[in-house]
Design a protein around this motif. Structure first.
Motif, PDB file in Angstrom:
ATOM      1  N   GLU A 201       3.282  -2.260  12.676  1.00  0.00           N
ATOM      2  CA  GLU A 201       1.850  -2.085  12.497  1.00  0.00           C
ATOM      3  C   GLU A 201       1.561  -1.792  11.029  1.00  0.00           C
ATOM      4  O   GLU A 201       2.216  -0.961  10.408  1.00  0.00           O
ATOM      5  CB  GLU A 201       1.372  -0.935  13.393  1.00  0.00           C
ATOM      6  N   THR A 202       0.583  -2.472  10.476  1.00  0.00           N
ATOM      7  CA  THR A 202       0.317  -2.410   9.034  1.00  0.00           C
ATOM      8  C   THR A 202       0.061  -0.985   8.558  1.00  0.00           C
ATOM      9  O   THR A 202       0.605  -0.547   7.536  1.00  0.00           O
ATOM     10  CB  THR A 202      -0.884  -3.301   8.686  1.00  0.00           C
ATOM     11  N   GLY A 203      -0.765  -0.246   9.273  1.00  0.00           N
ATOM     12  CA  GLY A 203      -1.077   1.108   8.861  1.00  0.00           C
ATOM     13  C   GLY A 203       0.138   2.017   8.898  1.00  0.00           C
ATOM     14  O   GLY A 203       0.322   2.862   8.002  1.00  0.00           O
ATOM     15  N   ALA A 204       0.976   1.856   9.919  1.00  0.00           N
ATOM     16  CA  ALA A 204       2.171   2.699  10.028  1.00  0.00           C
ATOM     17  C   ALA A 204       3.164   2.386   8.921  1.00  0.00           C
ATOM     18  O   ALA A 204       3.758   3.295   8.326  1.00  0.00           O
ATOM     19  CB  ALA A 204       2.825   2.502  11.405  1.00  0.00           C
ATOM     20  N   VAL A 205       3.368   1.112   8.635  1.00  0.00           N
ATOM     21  CA  VAL A 205       4.272   0.718   7.554  1.00  0.00           C
ATOM     22  C   VAL A 205       3.775   1.272   6.220  1.00  0.00           C
ATOM     23  O   VAL A 205       4.547   1.810   5.420  1.00  0.00           O
ATOM     24  CB  VAL A 205       4.405  -0.820   7.492  1.00  0.00           C
ATOM     25  N   ALA A 207       1.753   3.887   5.735  1.00  0.00           N
ATOM     26  CA  ALA A 207       1.790   5.351   5.708  1.00  0.00           C
ATOM     27  C   ALA A 207       3.204   5.868   5.457  1.00  0.00           C
ATOM     28  O   ALA A 207       3.398   6.790   4.645  1.00  0.00           O
ATOM     29  CB  ALA A 207       1.241   5.912   7.024  1.00  0.00           C
ATOM     30  N   LEU A 208       4.201   5.310   6.143  1.00  0.00           N
ATOM     31  CA  LEU A 208       5.570   5.777   5.949  1.00  0.00           C
ATOM     32  C   LEU A 208       6.067   5.433   4.538  1.00  0.00           C
ATOM     33  O   LEU A 208       6.793   6.216   3.922  1.00  0.00           O
ATOM     34  CB  LEU A 208       6.485   5.176   7.001  1.00  0.00           C
ATOM     35  N   ALA A 284       3.524  -6.021   3.067  1.00  0.00           N
ATOM     36  CA  ALA A 284       4.749  -6.569   2.479  1.00  0.00           C
ATOM     37  C   ALA A 284       5.335  -5.598   1.457  1.00  0.00           C
ATOM     38  O   ALA A 284       6.555  -5.395   1.397  1.00  0.00           O
ATOM     39  CB  ALA A 284       4.463  -7.921   1.827  1.00  0.00           C
ATOM     40  N   ILE A 285       4.481  -4.973   0.643  1.00  0.00           N
ATOM     41  CA  ILE A 285       4.959  -4.000  -0.338  1.00  0.00           C
ATOM     42  C   ILE A 285       5.519  -2.769   0.364  1.00  0.00           C
ATOM     43  O   ILE A 285       6.588  -2.258   0.013  1.00  0.00           O
ATOM     44  CB  ILE A 285       3.833  -3.617  -1.307  1.00  0.00           C
ATOM     45  N   GLY A 286       4.792  -2.278   1.367  1.00  0.00           N
ATOM     46  CA  GLY A 286       5.287  -1.136   2.128  1.00  0.00           C
ATOM     47  C   GLY A 286       6.619  -1.436   2.787  1.00  0.00           C
ATOM     48  O   GLY A 286       7.504  -0.569   2.872  1.00  0.00           O
ATOM     49  N   MET A 287       6.786  -2.659   3.233  1.00  0.00           N
ATOM     50  CA  MET A 287       8.049  -3.068   3.859  1.00  0.00           C
ATOM     51  C   MET A 287       9.203  -2.998   2.866  1.00  0.00           C
ATOM     52  O   MET A 287      10.316  -2.583   3.219  1.00  0.00           O
ATOM     53  CB  MET A 287       7.888  -4.489   4.406  1.00  0.00           C
TER      54      MET A 287
END
Length: 379
Positions: A201-205, A207-208, A284-287
């Motif tokens: 989920e985009t928001g979860a990725v 946030a973490l 993608a950046i959060g990933m």
């Protein structure tokens, strides 16, 4: 889970569903078409495809419309539909170098090979609410010319050529984990981790990943590049055995570099990778941050693969949070009985929480009250 049937439940559920559909098309305006959702809300459609794990723009747009714009619900619908599809074959591994980039920026290099391509973005303008928003179609015409698009050299290859990147163990293309068919077992291989992050989920990725940047982790990377473009999909021709391009998908790719000083004799960069369906640069950046963090296998939340993957799965978290709205009559009654019994043993007053005294203090004691009745399936 302690659910019980509700009297006249089927009729009530049906009417609630009818009311939901009525509210979806309520108002005097013409209903929004699936085609309009696909073309005008492409970012949302891309997010739903990414979290649903299925590249199907029209189906994702239909899910968005059906869910009244709720991205989590739309992703749930798309992933559920995906589970009914038959898989005929696997595509060949796609190289990101073959991407036709419509946007490519590198924060790490000013003069990046191939140049910076800003594409369509408002990253460099103020984010202000526009009260004079023009709803008319743009009239500007773009002359793209007849030249063939050039493939862009990956920024990470520049660092690899200098021996500055410490790559993780390579993955055998013939033995890739498929997390849609096999349960993820920990410690999980990196290909399984990347698959789960790509469907997260985009928001979860986000946030973490942000937690790692804010000090709950060791990773604060420099982005090598962020690219958005069309990636060709190839299969092996059933008769000739040659590779054949059958379609292309819009993807967002990002790679980030993290200095590794532990190798004092050979200091290098580690890196994180992200690739998702549609245009979703934030995810993608959060990933990339989470990928790099998990490789450290540390003690912070973003560095724990099991914690991260269990948390970012939007369908799991969305379903478990929302299941709390369903009936929990029996389980709550059990908890209520237990608390009342404890308070009675401690001699606590049922009204103000003070110690109960004998005599005409007013009010019923717990033993005087009628015992709670068990809830049956007919209640």
């Amino acid at each position: 889970m302690g659910y019980v049937a509700v009297k006249a439940g089927e009729e009530v559920i049906r009417r609630a569903e009818d009311l939901f559909e009525k509210r979806r098309v309520d108002g005097e305006d013409e209903p929004v078409s699936v085609e309009q959702v696909e073309s005008q809300f492409s970012r949302l459609v891309g997010q739903v495809m990414s979290e649903g794990g299925l590249y199907a723009p029209k189906l994702a747009a239909r899910a968005v419309k059906q869910a009244q714009g709720d991205a989590a619900e739309a992703a749930f619908l798309l992933r559920a539909y995906r589970s009914t599809l038959e898989r005929y074959d696997d595509s060949l591994p796609s190289s990101p170098d073959a991407m036709f980039a419509t946007r490519r920026v590198s924060p790490a290099y000013k003069d990046v090979p191939g140049g910076q391509i800003l594409g369509a973005t408002k990253d460099y303008t103020q984010r202000l609410l526009d009260f004079e928003f023009d709803e008319s179609d743009p009239t500007d015409e773009w002359d793209l010319g007849d030249d063939e698009p050039e493939s862009l050299r990956n920024v990470m290859e520049v660092l690899r050529d200098e021996g500055l990147v410490s790559d993780p163990d390579p993955v055998d293309d013939t033995d890739v984990t498929d997390t849609t068919r096999e349960p993820v077992m920990f410690p999980a291989p990196r290909d399984a981790i990347l698959q789960e992050l790509a469907r997260g989920e985009t928001g979860a990725v986000t946030a973490l990943a942000y937690s790692a940047l804010r000090g709950y982790g060791q990773v604060h990377p420099t982005l090598g590049e962020v690219r958005v473009g069309s990636l060709p999909v190839e299969i092996e021709h059933p008769y000739t055995g040659e590779s054949a391009e059958v379609t292309s998908v819009e993807v967002t790719e990002s790679e980030s570099v993290v200095p590794v000083y532990a190798k004092r004799d050979d200091p290098q960069f580690s890196f994180g990778y992200g690739l998702v369906f549609g245009r979703n640069e934030r995810k993608a950046i959060g990933m990339t941050i989470l990928d790099a963090s998990i490789q450290l296998d540390g003690d912070e939340p973003a560095e724990d693969a099991e914690f991260v993957l269990d948390t970012v799965d939007g369908i799991d978290s969305f379903g478990f949070i929302e299941h709390l709205k369903l009936p929990h009559y029996v389980t709550f009654q059990s908890i209520l009985d237990r608390i009342r019994a404890i308070r009675e043993r401690k001699g606590l007053d049922p009204v103000d929480g003070g110690e109960r005294t004998d005599g005409d203090g007013g009010g019923d004691t717990p033993s005087d009250r009628e015992a709670p009745q068990a809830v049956s399936d007919d209640d």
